[in-house]
Design a protein around this motif. Structure first.
Motif, PDB file in Angstrom:
ATOM      1  N   HIS A  19      41.104  35.683  44.633  1.00 26.76           N
ATOM      2  CA  HIS A  19      40.098  35.149  45.563  1.00 26.76           C
ATOM      3  C   HIS A  19      39.543  36.212  46.519  1.00 26.76           C
ATOM      4  O   HIS A  19      38.332  36.435  46.500  1.00 26.76           O
ATOM      5  N   VAL A  21      39.640  39.192  46.090  1.00 26.20           N
ATOM      6  CA  VAL A  21      39.047  40.212  45.206  1.00 26.20           C
ATOM      7  C   VAL A  21      37.568  39.918  44.947  1.00 26.20           C
ATOM      8  O   VAL A  21      36.766  40.831  44.768  1.00 26.20           O
ATOM      9  N   HIS A 125      33.247  31.475  33.130  1.00 29.06           N
ATOM     10  CA  HIS A 125      33.573  31.350  34.554  1.00 29.06           C
ATOM     11  C   HIS A 125      32.401  31.542  35.492  1.00 29.06           C
ATOM     12  O   HIS A 125      32.620  31.642  36.693  1.00 29.06           O
ATOM     13  N   ALA A 128      32.532  36.268  37.304  1.00 28.83           N
ATOM     14  CA  ALA A 128      33.918  36.581  37.659  1.00 28.83           C
ATOM     15  C   ALA A 128      33.975  37.975  38.268  1.00 28.83           C
ATOM     16  O   ALA A 128      33.083  38.801  38.046  1.00 28.83           O
ATOM     17  N   ASP A 132      40.447  39.847  35.628  1.00 27.70           N
ATOM     18  CA  ASP A 132      41.167  39.358  34.451  1.00 27.70           C
ATOM     19  C   ASP A 132      40.946  40.277  33.247  1.00 27.70           C
ATOM     20  O   ASP A 132      41.894  40.666  32.554  1.00 27.70           O
ATOM     21  N   ARG A 172      42.476  22.053  35.767  1.00 26.47           N
ATOM     22  CA  ARG A 172      41.809  22.892  36.762  1.00 26.47           C
ATOM     23  C   ARG A 172      40.725  23.746  36.114  1.00 26.47           C
ATOM     24  O   ARG A 172      40.628  23.830  34.890  1.00 26.47           O
ATOM     25  N   VAL A 178      36.890  28.661  43.333  1.00 23.20           N
ATOM     26  CA  VAL A 178      36.080  29.822  43.750  1.00 23.20           C
ATOM     27  C   VAL A 178      34.865  29.342  44.539  1.00 23.20           C
ATOM     28  O   VAL A 178      34.543  29.870  45.608  1.00 23.20           O
ATOM     29  N   GLY A 258      46.106  33.303  39.942  1.00 21.64           N
ATOM     30  CA  GLY A 258      44.820  32.873  39.397  1.00 21.64           C
ATOM     31  C   GLY A 258      44.073  32.081  40.457  1.00 21.64           C
ATOM     32  O   GLY A 258      44.342  32.203  41.651  1.00 21.64           O
TER      33      GLY A 258
HETATM   34  O1  PMV Z   1      40.554  32.682  36.037  1.00 21.76           O
HETATM   35  P1  PMV Z   1      41.697  32.767  36.975  1.00 21.76           P
HETATM   36  O2  PMV Z   1      42.285  31.461  37.319  1.00 21.76           O
HETATM   37  O3  PMV Z   1      42.697  33.812  36.594  1.00 21.76           O
HETATM   38  O4  PMV Z   1      41.101  33.293  38.392  1.00 21.76           O
HETATM   39  C1  PMV Z   1      40.573  34.577  38.486  1.00 21.76           C
HETATM   40  C2  PMV Z   1      40.824  35.164  39.829  1.00 21.76           C
HETATM   41  C3  PMV Z   1      39.843  34.783  40.931  1.00 21.76           C
HETATM   42  O5  PMV Z   1      40.007  35.808  41.919  1.00 21.76           O
HETATM   43  C4  PMV Z   1      40.191  33.441  41.545  1.00 21.76           C
HETATM   44  C5  PMV Z   1      38.401  34.745  40.452  1.00 21.76           C
HETATM   45  C6  PMV Z   1      37.820  36.119  40.113  1.00 21.76           C
HETATM   46  O6  PMV Z   1      36.730  36.129  39.509  1.00 21.76           O
HETATM   47  O7  PMV Z   1      38.410  37.141  40.474  1.00 21.76           O
END
Ligand code: PMV
Length: 309
Positions: A19, A21, A125, A128, A132, A172, A178, A258
């Motif tokens: 977040h 980030v 997403h 993003a 990831d 979720r 976000v 996440g």
């Molecule tokens: O997709 P997730 O649940 O791993 O979330 C990614 C991490 C966040 O910081 C919440 C979103 C991002 O784009 O960095």
């Protein structure tokens, strides 16, 4: 004659910094020992998983690499639990780009693969941060800062990390938490700006603790990060309960990993392992151990893409 190519990539966890980030602060993330493989075939009966986002992702990535998506048969095999913050869509995006590159006989630089995979991941997403894809692409542990181009650095933990991942089972999405946090920030930019800088400070301290092998300090920083994530409104009562179970079972630290709103928690196991997996399973949650080795790198993994005619 039919041609066949595969690409694969690992799932990921965010150790610290989700977040914040998105708002320019650093994050530390790591690949886990669970993988997704995309298998492509040209020349047989075209077939596609029945998911419109996967279809859009395939068309986007194939067009990008000059491959005709209409000729493709696409098969996905994975042991990364989907839709719970363990990076299955980033792993899919990378595996797809790697498979398509090998099908098209193209050698792409690591940065090019990451850039293309990030565009594909946006299909899942929205926009993003890219953390990831970075963690999954690099393997091991990475320091990530959103920028153009992103600042990406490999970190070498002073000691291997024994972690437990557990799933809340709550439905979720990444986009929900976000966008809710974005709205909070828009309403109170000064307050949330300070929160995000504090979250960034925890990550900067985490880097020192991690690289020097001070796992107790790293665990305490995970706990502090969870306090902030709770304040951001992205935790849930179930995640808090799981975190409480993990801490009660001896975890050095535990937090959601996440986007939250459900999904996964991670707990740092003490020497000897504690009873984290057992206690979480007894409470009805799926839980599994994962080890982050000190030197593992994705580009040393010969499974990441293959091709045959
Ligand atoms: O997709 P997730 O649940 O791993 O979330 C990614 C991490 C966040 O910081 C919440 C979103 C991002 O784009 O960095």
């Amino acid at each position: 004659m039919s041609r066949h190519a595969t690409g694969s990539a690992p799932g990921k966890i965010i150790l610290l910094g989700e977040h914040s980030v998105v708002f320019g602060e650093p994050a530390i993330a790591a690949a886990i020992d669970r993988r997704l493989e995309v298998s492509l075939r040209v020349g047989g009966e075209p077939a596609m998983p029945s998911d419109s986002r996967i279809e859009r992702a395939v068309v986007l990535a194939a067009t990008d690499l000059g491959v005709d998506a209409n000729d493709l048969s696409v098969e996905i095999t994975s042991d990364i639990p989907p839709a719970c913050g363990l990076g299955s869509s980033a792993a899919f995006s990378l595996a797809l780009v790697r498979a398509l590159a090998s099908l098209a006989d193209r050698t792409l630089s690591a940065e090019d693969v990451r850039r293309r995979a990030s565009r594909v991941e946006d299909v899942f997403h929205g926009t993003a941060s890219g953390v990831d894809v970075a963690a999954s692409a690099e393997g091991g542990v990475v320091w990530f800062e959103r920028a153009d181009p992103p600042r990406l650095e490999r970190l070498r933990p002073g000691k291997p990390l024994e972690l437990v991942v557990a799933l809340s089972g709550e439905v979720r999405s990444t986009a929900g938490p976000v966008s809710r946090l974005r709205a909070r920030h828009a309403a109170r930019p000064d307050l949330y700006g300070r929160f995000f800088r504090l979250a960034g400070d925890l990550v900067r301290s985490g880097r020192e603790a991690l690289t020097s092998g001070d796992l107790e300090a790293f665990g305490q920083l995970m706990d502090a990060a969870q306090g902030l994530l709770n304040a951001f409104g992205v935790s849930t009562p179930t995640l808090e309960r799981m975190i409480g179970i993990a801490r009660g079972a001896g975890a050095l630290g535990a937090k959601l990993s996440g986007a939250g709103g459900g999904g996964a928690i991670i707990a740092l196991a003490p020497a000897g392992g504690g009873t984290i997996v057992r206690d979480l399973r007894e409470a009805g949650f799926e839980a599994f151990p994962t080890r982050i080795d000190r030197d593992r790198r994705e580009d040393e993994d010969d499974r990441s893409n293959r091709r045959s005619a």
